[in-house]
Design a protein around this motif. Structure first.
Motif, short mmCIF file in Angstrom:
data_model
loop_
_atom_site.label_atom_id
_atom_site.label_comp_id
_atom_site.label_asym_id
_atom_site.label_seq_id
_atom_site.Cartn_x
_atom_site.Cartn_y
_atom_site.Cartn_z
N PRO A 165 1.01 -0.83 -0.55
CA PRO A 165 0.34 -0.04 0.19
C PRO A 165 0.92 1.25 0.29
O PRO A 165 0.39 2.25 -0.28
N THR A 166 1.89 0.81 0.44
CA THR A 166 2.88 2.57 0.27
C THR A 166 4.10 2.56 -0.57
O THR A 166 4.34 3.27 -0.80
N ILE A 167 3.99 1.58 -1.81
CA ILE A 167 5.19 1.85 -2.58
C ILE A 167 4.17 1.57 -4.04
O ILE A 167 5.05 0.51 -5.34
N PRO A 168 3.16 2.44 -4.62
CA PRO A 168 2.65 2.08 -5.98
C PRO A 168 3.33 2.04 -7.05
O PRO A 168 3.10 1.37 -7.62
N ASP A 169 4.37 3.39 -6.89
CA ASP A 169 5.26 3.01 -7.65
C ASP A 169 6.27 1.69 -8.26
O ASP A 169 6.27 1.56 -9.65
N ALA A 170 6.69 1.08 -6.54
CA ALA A 170 7.27 0.36 -7.43
C ALA A 170 6.83 -1.40 -7.47
O ALA A 170 7.14 -2.02 -8.48
N MET A 171 5.45 -1.23 -6.60
CA MET A 171 4.55 -2.37 -7.40
C MET A 171 3.90 -2.05 -9.21
O MET A 171 3.94 -3.24 -9.63
N ALA A 172 3.44 -0.80 -9.88
CA ALA A 172 3.26 -0.37 -10.89
C ALA A 172 4.70 -1.57 -11.53
O ALA A 172 4.42 -2.36 -12.93
N ALA A 173 5.81 -0.76 -11.15
CA ALA A 173 7.04 -1.56 -11.92
C ALA A 173 6.97 -3.34 -12.47
O ALA A 173 7.31 -3.57 -12.93
N LEU A 174 6.75 -3.20 -10.97
CA LEU A 174 7.10 -5.15 -10.71
C LEU A 174 5.58 -5.53 -11.32
O LEU A 174 6.52 -7.10 -11.75
N GLN A 175 4.49 -5.12 -11.65
CA GLN A 175 3.60 -5.32 -12.23
C GLN A 175 3.97 -5.94 -13.85
O GLN A 175 3.69 -6.91 -14.75
N THR A 176 5.25 -4.93 -14.54
CA THR A 176 4.99 -5.30 -16.14
C THR A 176 5.83 -6.12 -15.96
O THR A 176 6.25 -6.61 -17.51
N VAL A 177 6.66 -6.68 -14.79
CA VAL A 177 7.38 -8.55 -15.36
C VAL A 177 6.54 -9.67 -14.32
O VAL A 177 6.90 -10.41 -15.15
N LEU A 178 5.58 -8.73 -13.80
CA LEU A 178 5.23 -10.53 -12.66
C LEU A 178 3.92 -11.09 -12.71
O LEU A 178 3.32 -11.51 -12.89
#
Length: 360
Positions: A272-285
């Motif tokens: 919930p506190t790292i939206p940018d990192a989660m969005a980046a990870l969604q591109t590969v996972l």
């Protein structure tokens, strides 16, 4: 991460990567001006250590095959005594994180240079970080004194890595890259490397599980692990590594397996506190990175619960207490009740729980 100021520290190391690069070892020892190499390994990999000693010939001072998990201080001191007795002027570590850790512990105490030949995807060979265990607690320090001078990545050395260890070692490596995406001192360089590393390993590990002799997949996995190691050595760590160090150092759980089990839950805790990192990870996972990591573990036959790797249910409260005892940075504040819930779900092998999202 936007156009913001950042600091990136590159750590000096000579990296030799490819197939059959082990043959370069004698030349690398000579290049360091050394002539008495102490070869390190675990007891299980002593045969590989003896092979390196044979390859070194007169430049080999001896073999110490006593490396064990979590780098106990008493083993490090024993190895230092052996190095001193033999007059070693360089240490050569072959193996995974346990052997690399021992080499670092020797370097810290003696100043000897190190050459590492990784046979797993641990990544610690690229970091100035040393974790040592004493009296049931694992303490970590960062110092350039423990950074290896030379790392020889030989894909051939990983071809015989069992499928089960390939999976857990690879996901352990991914943990380094994933935490780098939301580290306090993250930067565009490590973020770029981290995403490339996660993509390479997420693709390679299932291929290795299906065909352990897939040379292209083995190359990609080792390449990804190298990038993960750079990430780990370049930025700080947060909740995931703290929990794993607690579980490994205080409960003697196996290192790579612990990282494999905990990673999806630690990522979900911080999500919930790292939206940018989660969005980046969604591109590969994919759309749900935390769940994808747990499914990846299942796909490669790795454990997904702490219970399966030897954790006792009655240790969960103590583990939570230890994890909360020392102040350390994390993108989401440390909340004892939520971390205890995280521990329970990891123990049970339940799906990772992202706050505010329904799960089963």
């Amino acid at each position: 991460m936007g156009r913001q100021s950042f600091v990136y520290t590159a750590h000096p190391a000579r990296v030799i990567f490819g197939f059959d690069t082990t043959e370069t070892l004698p030349g690398e020892v000579e290049r360091l001006g050394a002539s008495k190499a102490l070869v390190l390994s675990t007891p299980h990999q002593e045969e590989q250590a003896q092979h390196l000693a044979s390859l070194l010939g007169k430049s080999a001072a001896g073999v110490f095959a006593g490396a064990v998990m979590h780098t106990p201080v008493h083993v490090s001191e024993q190895a230092v005594a052996v190095a001193s007795t033999l007059g070693a002027d360089v240490v050569v570590a072959i193996g995974g994180g346990s052997t690399t850790g021992l080499g670092k512990a020797i370097a810290l105490r003696t100043g000897l240079p190190q050459i590492v030949l990784p046979t797993t995807y641990a990544g610690s060979e690229m970091t100035p970080i040393l974790g040592e265990t004493e009296n049931g607690l694992k303490k970590t320090q960062t110092t350039p004194k423990v950074l290896p001078q030379v790392v020889i990545y030989d894909v051939e050395q990983t071809m015989s890595l069992p499928v089960s260890l390939s999976g857990t070692s690879g996901i352990n490596a991914m943990a380094h890259a994933i935490e780098a995406l939301y580290a306090r001192d993250r930067n565009p360089v490590t973020s770029t490397l981290a995403l490339a590393a996660v993509k390479a390993l997420a693709s390679a590990l299932p291929k290795i599980a299906r065909d352990p002799a897939d040379r292209d997949a083995r190359y990609d996995a080792l390449y990804g692990a190298w990038l993960c190691g750079i990430c780990l050595g370049s930025v700080g760590m947060a909740l995931h590594h703290k929990l794993c160090h607690t579980l490994g150092g205080s409960f003697e759980l196996p290192h790579a397996e612990t990282h494999t089990v905990v990673l999806p839950h630690a990522l979900a805790y911080n999500a919930p506190t790292i939206p940018d990192a989660m969005a980046a990870l969604q591109t590969v996972l994919g759309a749900d990175p935390a769940r994808a990591l747990q499914e990846l573990a299942r796909a490669v036959g790795a454990p997904v619960s702490l219970a399966a790797i030897g954790m006792s249910a009655d240790g969960l409260d103590r583990a939570t207490e230890i994890a909360m005892s020392n102040s350390y940075w994390n993108p989401r504040p440390l909340e004892a009740e939520a971390i205890r819930t995280l521990m329970q779900r990891a123990f049970d092998g339940a799906p990772p729980l992202v706050e505010g999202r329904k799960t089963v």
